[in-house]
Write a protein that holds these residues in place. Sequence first.
Motif, short mmCIF file in Angstrom:
data_model
loop_
_atom_site.label_atom_id
_atom_site.label_comp_id
_atom_site.label_asym_id
_atom_site.label_seq_id
_atom_site.Cartn_x
_atom_site.Cartn_y
_atom_site.Cartn_z
N PRO A 77 0.80 -1.22 0.00
CA PRO A 77 0.00 0.00 0.00
C PRO A 77 0.84 1.28 0.00
O PRO A 77 0.37 2.32 -0.46
N LEU A 78 2.07 1.23 0.49
CA LEU A 78 2.92 2.42 0.52
C LEU A 78 3.88 2.48 -0.67
O LEU A 78 4.72 3.36 -0.74
N ASN A 79 3.76 1.53 -1.59
CA ASN A 79 4.58 1.48 -2.79
C ASN A 79 6.07 1.46 -2.46
O ASN A 79 6.86 2.21 -3.03
N LEU A 80 6.46 0.60 -1.52
CA LEU A 80 7.85 0.50 -1.08
C LEU A 80 8.63 -0.58 -1.84
O LEU A 80 9.85 -0.60 -1.78
N LYS A 81 7.95 -1.45 -2.51
CA LYS A 81 8.60 -2.57 -3.21
C LYS A 81 9.41 -2.04 -4.39
O LYS A 81 8.89 -1.31 -5.24
N PRO A 82 10.71 -2.40 -4.44
CA PRO A 82 11.53 -1.94 -5.56
C PRO A 82 11.02 -2.49 -6.89
O PRO A 82 10.54 -3.61 -6.97
N LYS A 83 11.15 -1.69 -7.92
CA LYS A 83 10.73 -2.11 -9.27
C LYS A 83 11.78 -3.02 -9.92
O LYS A 83 11.45 -3.91 -10.69
N ASP A 84 13.05 -2.80 -9.60
CA ASP A 84 14.14 -3.59 -10.14
C ASP A 84 14.19 -4.95 -9.46
O ASP A 84 14.20 -5.04 -8.24
N LYS A 85 14.22 -6.03 -10.25
CA LYS A 85 14.20 -7.39 -9.69
C LYS A 85 15.44 -7.67 -8.83
O LYS A 85 15.36 -8.33 -7.81
N GLU A 86 16.60 -7.18 -9.26
CA GLU A 86 17.84 -7.40 -8.50
C GLU A 86 17.78 -6.68 -7.14
O GLU A 86 18.16 -7.25 -6.12
N GLU A 87 17.28 -5.47 -7.14
CA GLU A 87 17.14 -4.72 -5.89
C GLU A 87 16.12 -5.39 -4.97
O GLU A 87 16.32 -5.45 -3.75
N LEU A 88 15.05 -5.94 -5.54
CA LEU A 88 14.06 -6.66 -4.75
C LEU A 88 14.67 -7.91 -4.13
O LEU A 88 14.43 -8.20 -2.95
N LEU A 89 15.47 -8.63 -4.88
CA LEU A 89 16.12 -9.83 -4.36
C LEU A 89 17.06 -9.48 -3.19
O LEU A 89 17.08 -10.18 -2.17
N ILE A 90 17.81 -8.40 -3.32
CA ILE A 90 18.70 -7.96 -2.23
C ILE A 90 17.88 -7.59 -1.00
O ILE A 90 18.22 -7.98 0.12
N LEU A 91 16.80 -6.87 -1.19
CA LEU A 91 15.94 -6.47 -0.08
C LEU A 91 15.30 -7.69 0.60
O LEU A 91 15.23 -7.76 1.83
N GLN A 92 14.85 -8.66 -0.20
CA GLN A 92 14.27 -9.89 0.37
C GLN A 92 15.30 -10.66 1.18
O GLN A 92 14.99 -11.18 2.26
N THR A 93 16.52 -10.71 0.70
CA THR A 93 17.59 -11.41 1.43
C THR A 93 17.87 -10.71 2.75
O THR A 93 18.01 -11.37 3.79
N LYS A 94 17.93 -9.39 2.75
CA LYS A 94 18.15 -8.64 3.98
C LYS A 94 17.01 -8.88 4.97
O LYS A 94 17.25 -9.04 6.17
N GLU A 95 15.78 -8.91 4.47
CA GLU A 95 14.63 -9.14 5.35
C GLU A 95 14.67 -10.54 5.96
O GLU A 95 14.39 -10.71 7.14
N LEU A 96 15.01 -11.53 5.16
CA LEU A 96 15.13 -12.90 5.67
C LEU A 96 16.22 -13.00 6.73
O LEU A 96 16.03 -13.62 7.78
N GLN A 97 17.38 -12.39 6.48
CA GLN A 97 18.47 -12.43 7.45
C GLN A 97 18.09 -11.72 8.75
O GLN A 97 18.39 -12.20 9.84
N ASN A 98 17.40 -10.59 8.64
CA ASN A 98 16.95 -9.87 9.83
C ASN A 98 15.94 -10.69 10.62
O ASN A 98 16.01 -10.77 11.85
N GLY A 99 15.03 -11.35 9.92
CA GLY A 99 14.03 -12.20 10.59
C GLY A 99 14.67 -13.38 11.29
O GLY A 99 14.29 -13.74 12.40
N ARG A 100 15.66 -13.98 10.66
CA ARG A 100 16.35 -15.11 11.28
C ARG A 100 17.10 -14.67 12.53
O ARG A 100 17.07 -15.36 13.56
#
Length: 138
Positions: A77-100
Amino acid sequence: GENVEGSAFIFDGKISGPAITHITQVPDGFWPIIIAFIGAYEANRAEVGWVDPSKCPVDQPGLLRDDYAPGDLNFDPLNLKPKDKEELLILQTKELQNGRLAMIAAAGFLAQEAVDGQGIYEHAQSPEIQGWVSAWTS
């Protein structure tokens, strides 16, 4: 930090003590509501993400839709998801590591509470921790 035990708006602030004992203090009527909401959400996710079983080949049960990425329900809803697939993959990896890391920390807190029955706040007030904090900050 502040001691907020007993000041929660939910359950009239009656849940107290170490976090490891909180789940046993939750009123019984709460669980059917939570289960219903989780069930509805998971049913929706199954509809969005998976091919209808009647349309799947027999040798490929549980086939994902081509346009579906696990975990992506297009909720941004806040349009925070990166449009670039590579940037999204990096952000998802950071989120997973933070959650772990957060899960490991929470497990450590719960293990410490299980050993001595004291909550995080009580440990933070102990002379050993206070001495360490004052030495570290001075």
